[in-house]
Design a protein around this motif. Structure first.
Motif, PDB file in Angstrom:
ATOM      1  N   TRP A  20      33.123  31.864  38.709  1.00 49.63           N
ATOM      2  CA  TRP A  20      31.991  32.322  39.515  1.00 49.63           C
ATOM      3  C   TRP A  20      32.007  33.835  39.696  1.00 49.63           C
ATOM      4  CZ3 TRP A  20      31.645  34.389  44.602  1.00 49.63           C
ATOM      5  CH2 TRP A  20      30.371  34.313  45.203  1.00 49.63           C
ATOM      6  N   GLY A  21      33.216  34.410  39.752  1.00 52.99           N
ATOM      7  CA  GLY A  21      33.336  35.850  39.880  1.00 52.99           C
ATOM      8  C   GLY A  21      33.683  36.333  41.270  1.00 52.99           C
ATOM      9  N   GLY A  26      37.396  40.353  48.851  1.00 49.75           N
ATOM     10  CA  GLY A  26      36.669  39.623  49.875  1.00 49.75           C
ATOM     11  C   GLY A  26      35.228  40.041  50.063  1.00 49.75           C
ATOM     12  N   SER A  27      34.708  40.896  49.174  1.00 50.16           N
ATOM     13  CA  SER A  27      33.356  41.424  49.346  1.00 50.16           C
ATOM     14  C   SER A  27      32.273  40.535  48.763  1.00 50.16           C
ATOM     15  CB  SER A  27      33.259  42.821  48.724  1.00 50.16           C
ATOM     16  OG  SER A  27      33.497  42.761  47.323  1.00 50.16           O
ATOM     17  N   PRO A 205      46.907  41.178  43.713  1.00 43.81           N
ATOM     18  CA  PRO A 205      47.790  41.007  44.879  1.00 43.81           C
ATOM     19  C   PRO A 205      47.039  41.044  46.202  1.00 43.81           C
ATOM     20  CG  PRO A 205      48.029  43.207  43.938  1.00 43.81           C
ATOM     21  CD  PRO A 205      47.183  42.425  42.983  1.00 43.81           C
ATOM     22  N   LEU A 206      45.741  41.372  46.157  1.00 39.19           N
ATOM     23  CA  LEU A 206      44.954  41.361  47.392  1.00 39.19           C
ATOM     24  C   LEU A 206      44.851  39.958  47.974  1.00 39.19           C
ATOM     25  CD1 LEU A 206      42.037  43.807  46.513  1.00 39.19           C
ATOM     26  CD2 LEU A 206      44.002  44.230  48.014  1.00 39.19           C
ATOM     27  N   ASP A 207      44.674  38.947  47.097  1.00 39.85           N
ATOM     28  CA  ASP A 207      44.633  37.578  47.616  1.00 39.85           C
ATOM     29  C   ASP A 207      45.535  36.621  46.843  1.00 39.85           C
ATOM     30  OD1 ASP A 207      43.207  36.792  45.315  1.00 39.85           O
ATOM     31  OD2 ASP A 207      41.292  36.601  46.361  1.00 39.85           O
ATOM     32  N   GLY A 208      46.012  37.025  45.670  1.00 38.51           N
ATOM     33  CA  GLY A 208      46.957  36.211  44.914  1.00 38.51           C
ATOM     34  C   GLY A 208      46.344  35.111  44.078  1.00 38.51           C
ATOM     35  N   VAL A 209      45.004  35.007  44.091  1.00 37.74           N
ATOM     36  CA  VAL A 209      44.332  33.902  43.408  1.00 37.74           C
ATOM     37  C   VAL A 209      43.300  34.397  42.402  1.00 37.74           C
ATOM     38  CG1 VAL A 209      42.858  31.863  43.736  1.00 37.74           C
ATOM     39  CG2 VAL A 209      44.685  32.364  45.385  1.00 37.74           C
ATOM     40  N   HIS A 210      42.568  35.439  42.757  1.00 39.78           N
ATOM     41  CA  HIS A 210      41.408  35.837  41.969  1.00 39.78           C
ATOM     42  C   HIS A 210      41.689  37.076  41.120  1.00 39.78           C
ATOM     43  CE1 HIS A 210      39.592  33.485  45.341  1.00 39.78           C
ATOM     44  NE2 HIS A 210      39.037  32.908  44.284  1.00 39.78           N
TER      45      HIS A 210
END
Length: 239
Positions: A20-21, A26-27, A205-210
């Protein structure tokens, strides 16, 4: 030449938030030109093939292979089911004829509260590969009775961060790597391609997933090479 033969070849990108992108800062969603499915389209068309390519984005946040996930869906108002199998057949028939299907799921299945082993996650991939192959007349134009080529894409190597833990990814760092190994074996068994994204691009590393914006281009280039390799193995005069 009949008009229908001018239609582009189609790649269906069926996946989760990384398809999805989702921007790891988080923006929201990356711009269209940044997202890897659209960069893949440009990469495939860069050599100006006789028939152009188009990609179809079918990504959904929190999507799994087989399981409803009301906890994951709650992040988006509980507006939809996260069960990928429930959506796949509709997507195939909506966008047919289809030349290539990229199945890019398994990351959300690694969430600790779903209690799935790597083998069980790969079993979900097996079922959707089966579903893709049995879908009626969803293959390439003039060869609709043939199944589309399938690329099984591994989940990212999840990093444990405060955000990934908040989303439920406890234990996913090891499990996501085990899932990739199971996908390689499954792809070899079933005769489909496996694109291992883990050595190609790391999650932010901001969220570890995306994947971040830079990773999108790396993923697109890797998938384009995978598709071209498939074409070399199954030559077509329109390639």
């Amino acid at each position: 030449m009949p008009t229908t033969l001018q239609d582009p070849r189609t790649v269906l990108c069926f996946g989760d938030s990384n398809t999805w992108g989702f921007n790891p800062d988080g923006s929201g969603r990356f711009p269209q030109s940044t997202r890897w499915p659209n960069q893949l389209e440009h990469a495939l068309n860069r050599t100006k093939p006789a028939l152009p390519w188009r990609t179809v984005e079918e990504g959904l946040n929190s999507r799994t292979w087989l399981h409803d996930d009301p906890i994951g869906a709650a992040n988006y108002g509980g507006d939809y089911s996260c069960n990928g199998r429930a959506d796949l057949m509709t997507a195939l028939h909506s966008h047919k004829p289809i030349d290539v299907v990229i199945l890019a799921l398994g990351c959300n299945d690694c969430k600790g509260y779903l209690n799935l082993s790597a083998a069980q996650i790969a079993a979900g991939a097996r079922i959707l590969i089966h579903d893709t192959r049995r879908a009626l007349n969803c293959g390439p134009r003039l060869q609709e009775d043939m199944a589309p080529q399938i690329i099984l894409m591994t989940p990212p190597a999840v990093l444990i961060t405060s955000q990934s833990l908040a989303w439920g990814f406890e234990g996913a760092a090891l499990k996501s790597k085990d899932v990739a190994e199971h996908y390689h074996r499954l792809a070899a068994e079933l005769g489909v391609s496996c694109f291992d994204v883990q050595p190609v691009a790391k999650p932010s590393p901001l969220d570890g997933v995306h994947f971040d914006a830079q990773a999108q281009a790396l993923i697109a280039a890797g998938l384009a090479a995978c598709i071209r390799q498939n074409l070399e193995q199954h030559p077509n005069p329109d390639n």
